[in-house]
Design an enzyme around this catalytic site. Structure first.
Site, mmCIF file in Angstrom:
data_model
loop_
_atom_site.group_PDB
_atom_site.id
_atom_site.type_symbol
_atom_site.label_atom_id
_atom_site.label_comp_id
_atom_site.label_asym_id
_atom_site.label_seq_id
_atom_site.Cartn_x
_atom_site.Cartn_y
_atom_site.Cartn_z
ATOM 1 N N SER A 1 0.842 -1.192 0.000
ATOM 2 C CA SER A 1 0.000 0.000 0.000
ATOM 3 C C SER A 1 0.876 1.240 0.000
ATOM 4 O O SER A 1 2.005 1.226 0.517
ATOM 5 C CB SER A 1 -0.883 0.005 1.247
ATOM 6 O OG SER A 1 -1.456 1.276 1.450
ATOM 7 N N SER A 2 0.355 2.326 -0.543
ATOM 8 C CA SER A 2 1.110 3.580 -0.570
ATOM 9 C C SER A 2 1.298 4.168 0.826
ATOM 10 O O SER A 2 2.135 5.050 1.011
ATOM 11 C CB SER A 2 0.398 4.600 -1.461
ATOM 12 O OG SER A 2 -0.891 4.899 -0.953
ATOM 13 N N CYS A 3 0.551 3.678 1.812
ATOM 14 C CA CYS A 3 0.664 4.234 3.166
ATOM 15 C C CYS A 3 1.953 3.809 3.866
ATOM 16 O O CYS A 3 2.214 4.234 4.987
ATOM 17 C CB CYS A 3 -0.540 3.851 4.010
ATOM 18 S SG CYS A 3 -0.586 2.120 4.469
ATOM 19 N N TYR B 1 -1.262 -0.581 10.196
ATOM 20 C CA TYR B 1 -1.412 -1.234 8.890
ATOM 21 C C TYR B 1 -0.156 -1.036 8.042
ATOM 22 O O TYR B 1 0.349 -1.975 7.412
ATOM 23 C CB TYR B 1 -2.630 -0.655 8.177
ATOM 24 C CG TYR B 1 -2.845 -1.152 6.773
ATOM 25 C CD1 TYR B 1 -3.350 -2.428 6.549
ATOM 26 C CD2 TYR B 1 -2.570 -0.347 5.680
ATOM 27 C CE1 TYR B 1 -3.569 -2.886 5.251
ATOM 28 C CE2 TYR B 1 -2.779 -0.795 4.382
ATOM 29 C CZ TYR B 1 -3.280 -2.069 4.173
ATOM 30 O OH TYR B 1 -3.481 -2.527 2.887
ATOM 31 N N LYS C 1 2.521 -3.810 6.384
ATOM 32 C CA LYS C 1 2.856 -3.881 4.965
ATOM 33 C C LYS C 1 4.355 -3.728 4.725
ATOM 34 O O LYS C 1 4.926 -4.381 3.844
ATOM 35 C CB LYS C 1 2.073 -2.810 4.190
ATOM 36 C CG LYS C 1 0.591 -3.147 4.041
ATOM 37 C CD LYS C 1 0.400 -4.452 3.280
ATOM 38 C CE LYS C 1 -1.030 -4.806 3.019
ATOM 39 N NZ LYS C 1 -1.196 -6.089 2.302
ATOM 40 N N PRO D 1 0.458 -0.431 -4.521
ATOM 41 C CA PRO D 1 -0.549 0.340 -5.256
ATOM 42 C C PRO D 1 -0.927 1.632 -4.540
ATOM 43 O O PRO D 1 -0.882 1.721 -3.315
ATOM 44 C CB PRO D 1 -1.747 -0.609 -5.311
ATOM 45 C CG PRO D 1 -1.584 -1.473 -4.099
ATOM 46 C CD PRO D 1 -0.099 -1.636 -3.912
ATOM 47 N N HIS E 1 -13.162 3.074 2.145
ATOM 48 C CA HIS E 1 -12.304 4.152 1.670
ATOM 49 C C HIS E 1 -13.160 5.265 1.063
ATOM 50 O O HIS E 1 -14.368 5.130 0.892
ATOM 51 C CB HIS E 1 -11.305 3.605 0.641
ATOM 52 C CG HIS E 1 -10.247 2.749 1.233
ATOM 53 N ND1 HIS E 1 -10.292 1.369 1.188
ATOM 54 C CD2 HIS E 1 -9.103 3.064 1.898
ATOM 55 C CE1 HIS E 1 -9.219 0.872 1.793
ATOM 56 N NE2 HIS E 1 -8.484 1.879 2.229
#
Length: 321
Positions: free
Chosen positions: A110-112, A139, A143, A166, A182
C-alpha cells in the site's frame, strides 16, 4: 507460451477487490489453472492450515492479495486487528510458500508505507526515512514487514518474491460500508442514497484539500500480472536487494473536493457538498512516483472519470441500487 499459461497460480484473497480483479485478468489472458480458497476452506491466520495447503498442492506462483483493509475510520478504530491480521497472513503465506519450494510470489502492499511528509511524488527509496501517518501506522508497519519478508527470503534463499505498492484503488468489488470503507466507495454510497432521498446536501469528511491519487482496480491487476511476467533480469534492472518494491499509480492526483465532485457527477447527484472540517484529513498529499513501472513497459488504461462511472455501475450491479 502454453507451458507458461498452464502454471498453477494461487491467488490469496480472491474475494477481495484486488484479488478478484487479478483472477479476472489472469483468466482473460488464458491462464487456466488458477487456485483460490475461501475463508471457510483455508483460514490464512492459521499457520498449520496454510502450511498444509501449500504442502498438499503443487503451486508455481502466488499472488498475495489477502489483507485486512479499510479507510481512516476503520484504521483508527481497529489498530490491533489491522497490524495483527496483516502480519500473520503475510508471514504464514510467504513462509509456507518458501517451505513448499514456490519460487515466484507477488506481495501487494500500500502507498501508506511511506512517511507522512514524504517528498512528492513519493519514490520507492523514501521508505523508512520518516514518521508514518498516525491514523494508519499499524497497517503500514505490517505492509512494510511484508516487503522485508520478501526481501529477506530473496537474499537468504534466492527466491523471486516481488512487491508492488498500489496507490488508492477503487472499482468492482469495493467495500461500501458507510463507516469502514475508503473515500471513493463511501462517497459513491453517500451520493447514491442522497440522490434517492432527494437530499439537498451531502457532508464529506475533512476539509477537501488533501490530494489523493487513484487507480482503477483492473489496471492494478494488469500491472500485477505484468510485473510477475517480467524475467528476473528485467525486474532486477529497476530494483535492489534492499529496495525491492515498486510503486503502481496513475501518475496524477486530485483534491478530495475534486474527487467528490467527480463522484457526484458519476452518480447523478446535483445537490451541494459540505465539508466537515472536524473530521481528520489524513496525510496532506499522497502521490506516487511510478517511473520504475513505466520503464518496465506498463501504463494505466482507465481514466478516472470513466473508472468512476464503471465503479458506480458495479455498485448498482452488486445490489446496492
Amino acid at each position: 507460451m502454453a507451458d507458461h499459461l498452464s502454471q498453477t497460480i494461487f491467488v490469496a484473497g480472491h474475494r477481495g477487490m484486488v484479488g478478484s480483479a487479478i483472477v479476472r485478468h489472469l483468466k482473460s489472458l488464458g491462464y487456466s489453472n488458477i487456485m483460490t480458497a475461501a475463508r471457510d476452506e483455508l483460514n490464512l491466520l492459521d499457520q498449520a492450515a496454510v502450511q498444509h495447503y501449500f504442502q498438499t498442492h503443487q503451486i508455481d506462483q502466488v499472488y498475495l492479495a489477502a489483507a485486512k483493509v479499510g479507510g481512516i475510520h476503520a484504521n483508527n478504530t481497529y489498530p490491533a486487528e489491522f497490524i495483527y491480521e496483516n502480519l500473520v497472513v503475510e508471514a504464514n503465506v510467504i513462509h509456507s510458500a518458501h517451505q513448499a519450494g514456490v519460487q515466484k510470489l507477488l506481495f501487494l502492499g500500500s502507498s501508506c508505507i511511506y512517511p507522512r511528509m514524504a517528498p512528492q511524488p513519493m519514490k520507492e527509496e523514501v521508505l523508512l526515512t520518516g514518521a508514518l501517518e498516525p491514523t494508519n501506522e499499524p497497517y503500514a508497519i505490517a505492509k512494510i514487514a511484508g516487503i522485508k519478508l520478501c526481501e529477506s527470503y530473496n537474499r537468504q534463499y534466492g527466491r523471486d518474491y516481488r512487491s508492488v505498492m498500489p496507490t488508492n484503488l477503487y472499482g468492482p468489488g469495493d467495500n461500501y460500508h458507510p463507516e469502514n470503507s475508503h473515500v471513493i466507495p463511501a462517497l459513491i454510497r453517500r451520493f447514491h442514497e442522497a440522490k434517492l432521498k432527494g437530499d439537498a446536501e451531502v457532508w464529506v469528511w475533512g476539509s477537501g484539500t488533501p490530494r489523493r491519487e487513484f487507480l482503477y482496480v483492473d489496471d492494478m491487476a494488469a500491472a500485477s500480472v505484468h510485473v510477475m511476467t517480467l524475467l528476473p533480469g528485467q525486474w532486477q534492472e529497476v530494483v535492489t536487494p534492499m529496495c525491492s518494491h515498486i510503486n503502481v499509480g496513475s501518475g496524477s492526483d486530485q483534491s478530495i473536493r475534486e474527487i467528490a465532485e467527480l463522484i457526484a457527477q458519476a452518480v447523478g447527484y446535483t445537490g451541494d457538498l459540505v465539508f466537515d472540517t472536524s473530521k481528520p484529513d489524513g496525510a496532506p498529499r499522497k502521490l506516487m512516483d511510478s517511473t520504475k513501472l513505466s520503464a518496465m513497459g506498463w501504463q494505466p488504461q482507465v481514466a478516472l472519470g470513466a473508472g468512476l462511472k464503471h465503479a458506480y455501475e458495479a455498485f448498482l450491479g452488486a445490489g446496492h441500487g
